[in-house]
Design a protein around this motif. Structure first.
Motif, PDB file in Angstrom:
ATOM      1  N   GLY A  23       3.454   2.361   1.822  1.00 31.95           N
ATOM      2  CA  GLY A  23       1.938   2.254   2.168  1.00 31.95           C
ATOM      3  C   GLY A  23       1.471   0.685   2.385  1.00 31.95           C
TER       4      GLY A  23
ATOM      5  N   ASN B 232      -2.860   5.143   3.154  1.00 25.40           N
ATOM      6  CA  ASN B 232      -2.187   6.561   3.034  1.00 25.40           C
ATOM      7  C   ASN B 232      -1.659   6.851   4.134  1.00 25.40           C
ATOM      8  OD1 ASN B 232      -4.488   7.039   4.650  1.00 25.40           O
ATOM      9  ND2 ASN B 232      -5.141   8.795   3.391  1.00 25.40           N
ATOM     10  N   SER B 233      -1.041   8.262   4.182  1.00 22.30           N
ATOM     11  CA  SER B 233      -0.099   8.876   5.178  1.00 22.30           C
ATOM     12  C   SER B 233      -1.082   8.932   6.388  1.00 22.30           C
ATOM     13  CB  SER B 233       0.343   9.861   4.610  1.00 22.30           C
ATOM     14  OG  SER B 233       1.319   9.808   3.389  1.00 22.30           O
TER      15      SER B 233
ATOM     16  N   ARG C 134      -5.942  13.670   2.054  1.00 23.52           N
ATOM     17  CA  ARG C 134      -4.881  13.525   3.398  1.00 23.52           C
ATOM     18  C   ARG C 134      -5.628  13.825   4.506  1.00 23.52           C
ATOM     19  NH1 ARG C 134       0.715  13.771   2.537  1.00 23.52           N
ATOM     20  NH2 ARG C 134       1.494  13.864   0.452  1.00 23.52           N
TER      21      ARG C 134
ATOM     22  N   ARG D 272       1.103   4.575  -1.634  1.00 24.38           N
ATOM     23  CA  ARG D 272       0.890   5.618  -0.786  1.00 24.38           C
ATOM     24  C   ARG D 272       0.366   7.263  -1.205  1.00 24.38           C
ATOM     25  NH1 ARG D 272       4.161   9.250   2.110  1.00 24.38           N
ATOM     26  NH2 ARG D 272       5.778   7.908   1.445  1.00 24.38           N
ATOM     27  N   GLU D 273       1.310   7.538  -2.155  1.00 24.73           N
ATOM     28  CA  GLU D 273       1.086   8.964  -2.678  1.00 24.73           C
ATOM     29  C   GLU D 273      -0.104   9.003  -3.612  1.00 24.73           C
ATOM     30  OE1 GLU D 273       5.384   7.998  -1.813  1.00 24.73           O
ATOM     31  OE2 GLU D 273       3.721   6.986  -3.045  1.00 24.73           O
ATOM     32  N   GLU D 274      -0.452   7.770  -4.229  1.00 23.33           N
ATOM     33  CA  GLU D 274      -1.866   7.896  -4.888  1.00 23.33           C
ATOM     34  C   GLU D 274      -3.020   8.087  -4.136  1.00 23.33           C
ATOM     35  OE1 GLU D 274      -0.582   5.229  -8.945  1.00 23.33           O
ATOM     36  OE2 GLU D 274      -1.229   4.325  -7.224  1.00 23.33           O
ATOM     37  N   LEU D 275      -2.718   7.274  -2.940  1.00 20.35           N
ATOM     38  CA  LEU D 275      -3.869   7.466  -1.900  1.00 20.35           C
ATOM     39  C   LEU D 275      -3.967   8.803  -1.470  1.00 20.35           C
ATOM     40  CD1 LEU D 275      -4.116   3.925  -0.314  1.00 20.35           C
ATOM     41  CD2 LEU D 275      -5.258   4.727  -2.252  1.00 20.35           C
ATOM     42  N   ASP D 276      -2.751   9.439  -0.990  1.00 23.95           N
ATOM     43  CA  ASP D 276      -2.765  10.607  -0.520  1.00 23.95           C
ATOM     44  C   ASP D 276      -3.484  11.722  -1.360  1.00 23.95           C
ATOM     45  OD1 ASP D 276      -1.515   9.649   1.630  1.00 23.95           O
ATOM     46  OD2 ASP D 276       0.669  10.453   1.087  1.00 23.95           O
TER      47      ASP D 276
END
Length: 546
Positions: A184, A153-154, A136, A128-132
């Motif tokens: 995620g 993602n978030s 965002r 999830r953090e990589e996609l964020d």
């Protein structure tokens, strides 16, 4: 009577009950007028007849893909592809996602498809953090090739109202790390539910269906059994029917009434509305109602009777209890529907067989032609029950070519009864092949190649005792598919009086080295007597250009 089109000097594989081979075919309007030798067909040639010299190439019935996702195949073409030749790592995917974000208005969805952790350097899912880090402000999904799981993602999780305290849905997992934080990753029904908010607009769906239909025709596919899409099933069905009516979809459609999102709701709606199997015409017809019982063969999340060879603590995911399965599908059988379900593991197959056996016993009906989509691990006891219940399995031999190596890792010796085409043939079970595209390649010739050779793309043998000969594989991709949709009297073989759905291959299917079947191409596709795709190398010796 003079024909509109005549094919001569060919290897005409009729796919009739005798596996007959002829030289020539005459087509009048949208029907096959005659099949025979060159001399037999001469009388059908007139001044305006187009004569196509096949020069020894195979003429086969139009391929029928008995399990394919037309809408998902098309919508994938609107997103970021994870199967392009330049994709070797997660960073390659992230770069393409960044480029897509730049051209996408803020707040609009960005989707990547075809992701397979086994095929990239890192051998893992994105986080999830990589996609964020990519955005965002855009909801982002990276969808695994099986279409049974994704990473969000978030922003996407926020839109779906998923947080650290959201409970797992029945038949699904919202993955969390050791600290209880969302990773995620959404598995099975949690992934399916995401598409309540991540669906496509009507305009996107219409565009995607045309793209998919055009792509299928180039592969020689003339009929499909559409296995459903994400979102509201009735809406997708409506748009698909309209697309067939206005000729955006030109392949013939047997519409399986199932949705990847809340399939039981769609099944109940169709039963209540009385839109029973068989309603329609040669171009668009309603098929069976469909549920999902278990997961993905490469996830792996399929429901097995014994734990996975690769994980002694895992035997997969079941979507429904036996009671619920009996209720939803049993009621549909009672009301006259053909019924089916996605069932990959032997435990899921057994549950579906129990459901069908109970339904048929309580409400006997001949010629129901109930189906099992995939029927992945089909042990001998399950095969025998399929025969007794007159069930049509829909195996996917192309999975052996694409996934064979991981199947051996996950399931061990059970690969010997995965998609067991030879066992079906010997038992007299009518099996119809499907690609399950876009889960993998739609090309029917690759599916035939896989059924004949039973080798993975790395060259490993995968259940080689299940090999079938090329004519039997062709039957499973043509007339058996027609049988599975109650259409065997209308299409599926090259016989006088049947619809003129025909395909010219680039060489002889019978004389080519079996190891090279996958290298064959399609030179012409005819549907309803009209040539919708052709290679200019085809030789015309009479009449006008087509």
């Amino acid at each position: 009577m003079k024909a509109d089109v005549v094919f001569v000097n060919g290897e005409v594989l009729k796919v009739d009950e005798h596996h007959s081979i002829q030289e020539a075919v005459a087509v009048k309007e949208n029907f096959i007028a005659a099949v025979g030798s060159n001399d037999d067909i001469k009388s059908y040639i007139g001044e305006k007849t187009e004569v196509i010299d096949l020069q020894g190439k195979s003429l086969v019935p139009g391929f029928i893909d008995s399990h394919v996702h037309l809408t998902i195949y098309g919508t994938n073409l609107l997103g970021v592809s994870c199967i392009e030749s330049h994709i070797d790592s997660l960073e390659d995917i992230f770069y393409d996602l960044r480029m897509k974000v730049k051209e996408t208005p803020k707040g609009k969805w960005v989707r990547a498809w075809g992701f397979d952790q086994h095929e990239i350097d890192e051998k893992r899912f994105p986080t999830r953090e990589e996609l964020d880090e990519i955005s965002r402000e855009h909801p982002i999904l990276v969808i695994r090739t099986c279409n049974h799981m994704c990473v969000a993602n978030s922003k996407a999780l926020e839109l779906a109202d998923i947080n650290n305290h959201t409970p797992d849905p029945e038949g699904g997992i919202i993955e969390r790390d050791a600290d209880g934080q969302l990773t995620g990753k959404l598995i099975e029904n949690a992934h399916m539910q995401m598409f309540k908010v991540a669906g496509y607009s009507s305009e996107e769906l219409s565009k995607s269906m045309k793209l998919a239909s055009d792509a299928f025709i180039k592969e020689g596919i003339t009929s499909i059994h559409d296995a459903g899409a994400y979102g509201k099933g009735s809406e997708t069905l409506r748009i698909m029917q309209q697309a067939v009516g206005n000729k955006d979809i030109r392949v013939r459609v047997y519409a399986i009434m199932g949705s990847l999102t809340n399939s039981h709701d769609f099944v109940q709606q169709m039963v209540q509305e009385g839109k029973v199997t068989g309603l329609g015409n040669d171009n668009f017809k309603l098929g069976p109602v469909k549920l999902f019982t278990d997961g993905s063969s490469t996830g792996p999340t399929i429901a097995t009777r014994e734990p996975y060879t690769s994980d002694a603590n895992n035997s997969g995911i079941i979507y429904y209890s036996q009671e619920d399965l009996d209720h939803y599908l049993g009621n549909a059988h009672k009301e006259g529907f053909q019924i089916t379900a996605h069932a990959q593991g032997d435990r899921a197959i057994e549950m579906l067989l129990d459901c069908i056996e109970k339904a048929v016993k309580e409400h006997p009906r001949s010629n129901h032609r109930h189906r099992i989509e995939h029927a992945g691990i089909a042990s001998p006891d399950l095969q025998q029950r399929m025969k007794e219940l007159e069930i049509i399995p829909i195996p996917n031999p192309v999975f052996i070519y694409v996934n064979g190596d991981v199947y051996k890792q996950y399931y061990g010796d059970r690969v010997n009864v995965m998609y067991p085409a030879r066992d079906y043939q010997e038992l007299g079970i009518v099996a119809a092949f499907g690609s399950d595209a876009p889960v993998t390649f739609v090309n029917p010739l690759l599916g035939i190649h896989a059924a004949v050779n039973r080798k993975s793309k790395s060259g490993q043998n995968v259940g080689e005792q299940q090999r079938v000969d090329v004519l039997e594989a062709l039957r499973c991709y043509t007339v058996n598919g027609a049988f599975a949709s109650f259409d065997e009297k209308r299409k599926g073989s090259i016989e006088a009086g049947k619809l003129a759905d025909l395909v010219v291959l680039s060489d002889s299917l019978l004389t080519i080295d079996p190891a090279k079947i996958k290298d064959l191409g399609v030179e012409m596709t005819m549907i309803d007597g009209k040539v919708l795709f052709k290679n200019e190398q085809l030789v015309y010796t009479g009449g006008g250009s087509r």
